[in-house]
Design a protein around this motif. Structure first.
Motif, PDB file in Angstrom:
ATOM      1  N   VAL A   8       0.856  -1.193   0.000  1.00  0.00           N
ATOM      2  CA  VAL A   8       0.000   0.000   0.000  1.00  0.00           C
ATOM      3  C   VAL A   8       0.890   1.241   0.000  1.00  0.00           C
ATOM      4  CG1 VAL A   8      -1.767   1.298   1.260  1.00  0.00           C
ATOM      5  CG2 VAL A   8      -1.845  -1.212   1.221  1.00  0.00           C
ATOM      6  N   GLY A   9       0.756   2.034  -1.049  1.00  0.00           N
ATOM      7  CA  GLY A   9       1.564   3.240  -1.193  1.00  0.00           C
ATOM      8  C   GLY A   9       0.913   4.499  -0.654  1.00  0.00           C
ATOM      9  N   TRP A  10      -0.385   4.422  -0.334  1.00  0.00           N
ATOM     10  CA  TRP A  10      -1.066   5.567   0.270  1.00  0.00           C
ATOM     11  C   TRP A  10      -0.507   5.725   1.680  1.00  0.00           C
ATOM     12  CZ3 TRP A  10      -5.132   7.921  -2.476  1.00  0.00           C
ATOM     13  CH2 TRP A  10      -5.647   7.204  -3.544  1.00  0.00           C
ATOM     14  N   ALA A  11       0.018   6.886   2.012  1.00  0.00           N
ATOM     15  CA  ALA A  11       0.599   7.093   3.345  1.00  0.00           C
ATOM     16  C   ALA A  11      -0.408   6.799   4.447  1.00  0.00           C
ATOM     17  CB  ALA A  11       1.123   8.516   3.472  1.00  0.00           C
ATOM     18  N   GLU A  12      -1.678   7.181   4.225  1.00  0.00           N
ATOM     19  CA  GLU A  12      -2.703   6.974   5.241  1.00  0.00           C
ATOM     20  C   GLU A  12      -3.334   5.595   5.170  1.00  0.00           C
ATOM     21  OE1 GLU A  12      -4.578   9.324   1.832  1.00  0.00           O
ATOM     22  OE2 GLU A  12      -2.647   9.140   2.789  1.00  0.00           O
ATOM     23  N   GLY A  13      -2.896   4.765   4.247  1.00  0.00           N
ATOM     24  CA  GLY A  13      -3.452   3.427   4.105  1.00  0.00           C
ATOM     25  C   GLY A  13      -4.760   3.456   3.332  1.00  0.00           C
ATOM     26  N   LEU A  14      -5.449   2.324   3.330  1.00  0.00           N
ATOM     27  CA  LEU A  14      -6.720   2.223   2.599  1.00  0.00           C
ATOM     28  C   LEU A  14      -7.885   2.521   3.538  1.00  0.00           C
ATOM     29  CD1 LEU A  14      -6.256  -0.867   0.263  1.00  0.00           C
ATOM     30  CD2 LEU A  14      -6.486   1.522  -0.384  1.00  0.00           C
ATOM     31  N   HIS A  15      -8.061   3.785   3.858  1.00  0.00           N
ATOM     32  CA  HIS A  15      -9.226   4.178   4.647  1.00  0.00           C
ATOM     33  C   HIS A  15      -9.769   5.477   4.084  1.00  0.00           C
ATOM     34  CE1 HIS A  15      -7.708   7.629   6.980  1.00  0.00           C
ATOM     35  NE2 HIS A  15      -6.540   7.040   6.863  1.00  0.00           N
ATOM     36  N   ALA A  16     -11.015   5.771   4.373  1.00  0.00           N
ATOM     37  CA  ALA A  16     -11.705   6.993   3.956  1.00  0.00           C
ATOM     38  C   ALA A  16     -11.545   7.254   2.455  1.00  0.00           C
ATOM     39  CB  ALA A  16     -11.268   8.166   4.806  1.00  0.00           C
ATOM     40  N   ARG A  17     -10.916   8.352   2.091  1.00  0.00           N
ATOM     41  CA  ARG A  17     -10.833   8.731   0.680  1.00  0.00           C
ATOM     42  C   ARG A  17     -10.083   7.699  -0.163  1.00  0.00           C
ATOM     43  NH1 ARG A  17      -7.664  12.650  -2.643  1.00  0.00           N
ATOM     44  NH2 ARG A  17      -8.994  13.024  -4.452  1.00  0.00           N
ATOM     45  N   LYS A  58      -2.764  -0.443   6.279  1.00  0.00           N
ATOM     46  CA  LYS A  58      -2.014   0.788   6.508  1.00  0.00           C
ATOM     47  C   LYS A  58      -0.962   0.962   5.413  1.00  0.00           C
ATOM     48  CE  LYS A  58      -2.347   0.429  11.578  1.00  0.00           C
ATOM     49  NZ  LYS A  58      -3.724   0.637  11.624  1.00  0.00           N
ATOM     50  N   GLY A  59      -0.485   2.181   5.273  1.00  0.00           N
ATOM     51  CA  GLY A  59       0.593   2.451   4.327  1.00  0.00           C
ATOM     52  C   GLY A  59       1.797   1.572   4.640  1.00  0.00           C
ATOM     53  N   GLY A  60       2.377   0.970   3.613  1.00  0.00           N
ATOM     54  CA  GLY A  60       3.537   0.103   3.786  1.00  0.00           C
ATOM     55  C   GLY A  60       3.199  -1.353   4.008  1.00  0.00           C
ATOM     56  N   GLN A  61       1.931  -1.680   4.247  1.00  0.00           N
ATOM     57  CA  GLN A  61       1.525  -3.080   4.428  1.00  0.00           C
ATOM     58  C   GLN A  61       1.254  -3.717   3.075  1.00  0.00           C
ATOM     59  OE1 GLN A  61      -1.853  -2.841   7.170  1.00  0.00           O
ATOM     60  NE2 GLN A  61      -0.569  -3.797   8.724  1.00  0.00           N
ATOM     61  N   GLU A  62       1.439  -5.020   3.012  1.00  0.00           N
ATOM     62  CA  GLU A  62       1.161  -5.762   1.794  1.00  0.00           C
ATOM     63  C   GLU A  62      -0.297  -6.207   1.778  1.00  0.00           C
ATOM     64  OE1 GLU A  62       3.605  -8.999  -0.602  1.00  0.00           O
ATOM     65  OE2 GLU A  62       2.659  -9.874   1.166  1.00  0.00           O
ATOM     66  N   VAL A  63      -0.904  -6.149   0.588  1.00  0.00           N
ATOM     67  CA  VAL A  63      -2.237  -6.695   0.372  1.00  0.00           C
ATOM     68  C   VAL A  63      -2.179  -7.607  -0.842  1.00  0.00           C
ATOM     69  CG1 VAL A  63      -3.501  -4.771   1.420  1.00  0.00           C
ATOM     70  CG2 VAL A  63      -2.996  -4.710  -1.026  1.00  0.00           C
ATOM     71  N   VAL A  64      -3.151  -8.515  -0.911  1.00  0.00           N
ATOM     72  CA  VAL A  64      -3.246  -9.450  -2.031  1.00  0.00           C
ATOM     73  C   VAL A  64      -4.551  -9.196  -2.760  1.00  0.00           C
ATOM     74  CG1 VAL A  64      -3.306 -11.869  -2.727  1.00  0.00           C
ATOM     75  CG2 VAL A  64      -1.918 -11.174  -0.759  1.00  0.00           C
ATOM     76  N   LEU A  65      -4.449  -8.877  -4.034  1.00  0.00           N
ATOM     77  CA  LEU A  65      -5.603  -8.721  -4.906  1.00  0.00           C
ATOM     78  C   LEU A  65      -5.758 -10.019  -5.666  1.00  0.00           C
ATOM     79  CD1 LEU A  65      -4.608  -5.238  -6.333  1.00  0.00           C
ATOM     80  CD2 LEU A  65      -6.265  -5.683  -4.529  1.00  0.00           C
ATOM     81  N   ALA A  66      -6.969 -10.531  -5.779  1.00  0.00           N
ATOM     82  CA  ALA A  66      -7.177 -11.822  -6.445  1.00  0.00           C
ATOM     83  C   ALA A  66      -8.494 -11.838  -7.193  1.00  0.00           C
ATOM     84  CB  ALA A  66      -7.149 -12.950  -5.422  1.00  0.00           C
ATOM     85  N   LYS A  81      -1.525  -1.101  -9.366  1.00  0.00           N
ATOM     86  CA  LYS A  81      -0.844   0.176  -9.590  1.00  0.00           C
ATOM     87  C   LYS A  81      -1.487   1.270  -8.742  1.00  0.00           C
ATOM     88  CE  LYS A  81       0.620   3.366 -13.118  1.00  0.00           C
ATOM     89  NZ  LYS A  81       0.965   3.588 -14.481  1.00  0.00           N
ATOM     90  N   LEU A  82      -2.806   1.277  -8.667  1.00  0.00           N
ATOM     91  CA  LEU A  82      -3.506   2.269  -7.859  1.00  0.00           C
ATOM     92  C   LEU A  82      -3.143   2.129  -6.377  1.00  0.00           C
ATOM     93  CD1 LEU A  82      -5.610   4.538  -7.631  1.00  0.00           C
ATOM     94  CD2 LEU A  82      -7.359   2.767  -7.472  1.00  0.00           C
ATOM     95  N   VAL A  83      -3.110   0.908  -5.875  1.00  0.00           N
ATOM     96  CA  VAL A  83      -2.760   0.680  -4.471  1.00  0.00           C
ATOM     97  C   VAL A  83      -1.318   1.110  -4.199  1.00  0.00           C
ATOM     98  CG1 VAL A  83      -2.371  -1.102  -2.711  1.00  0.00           C
ATOM     99  CG2 VAL A  83      -4.441  -1.163  -4.107  1.00  0.00           C
ATOM    100  N   ALA A  84      -0.418   0.818  -5.117  1.00  0.00           N
ATOM    101  CA  ALA A  84       0.998   1.132  -4.906  1.00  0.00           C
ATOM    102  C   ALA A  84       1.312   2.616  -5.077  1.00  0.00           C
ATOM    103  CB  ALA A  84       1.850   0.321  -5.885  1.00  0.00           C
ATOM    104  N   GLU A  85       0.648   3.258  -6.040  1.00  0.00           N
ATOM    105  CA  GLU A  85       1.014   4.639  -6.388  1.00  0.00           C
ATOM    106  C   GLU A  85       0.008   5.680  -5.939  1.00  0.00           C
ATOM    107  OE1 GLU A  85       1.874   4.831 -10.550  1.00  0.00           O
ATOM    108  OE2 GLU A  85       3.178   3.070 -10.460  1.00  0.00           O
ATOM    109  N   GLY A  86      -1.144   5.274  -5.479  1.00  0.00           N
ATOM    110  CA  GLY A  86      -2.158   6.225  -5.040  1.00  0.00           C
ATOM    111  C   GLY A  86      -2.720   7.023  -6.198  1.00  0.00           C
TER     112      GLY A  86
END
Length: 93
Positions: A8-17, A58-66, A81-86
């Motif tokens: 996850v490249g979003w600094a704030e992770g995958l929450h809210a926006r 959170k930002g920096g954590q790995e996720v698996v898309l399948a 790409k979206l998850v990594a680069e925001g």
């Protein structure tokens, strides 16, 4: 099953926006996709806002898309790409 592992490249992770942007992208792809944290809950439907928020990624954590769809490769690449680069991964950002 086709998978992509991405950090996850979003600094704030995958929450809210960020989660909202991700869910809209996943919904628009036309193939069923799940997202999971290897060390946590999941997988959840990538097109579900509540599901994505429940991961607490959170930002920096790995996720698996399948996806089990035959033509899922390009869709997973786009989401990865979206998850990594925001927002930088979006063409109109």
């Amino acid at each position: 099953m086709t998978e992509r592992r991405v950090t996850v490249g979003w600094a704030e992770g995958l929450h809210a926006r960020p989660a909202s942007v991700f869910v809209r992208a996943a919904t628009s792809l036309g193939v069923p996709v799940t997202i999971a944290r290897p060390d946590g809950p999941g997988p959840v439907n990538a097109a579900s806002m509540l599901g994505v928020l429940s991961l607490g990624a959170k930002g920096g954590q790995e996720v698996v898309l399948a996806s089990a769809a035959d033509d899922a490769g390009p869709a997973l690449d786009r989401l990865a790409k979206l998850v990594a680069e925001g927002l930088e991964a979006l063409p109109d950002a």
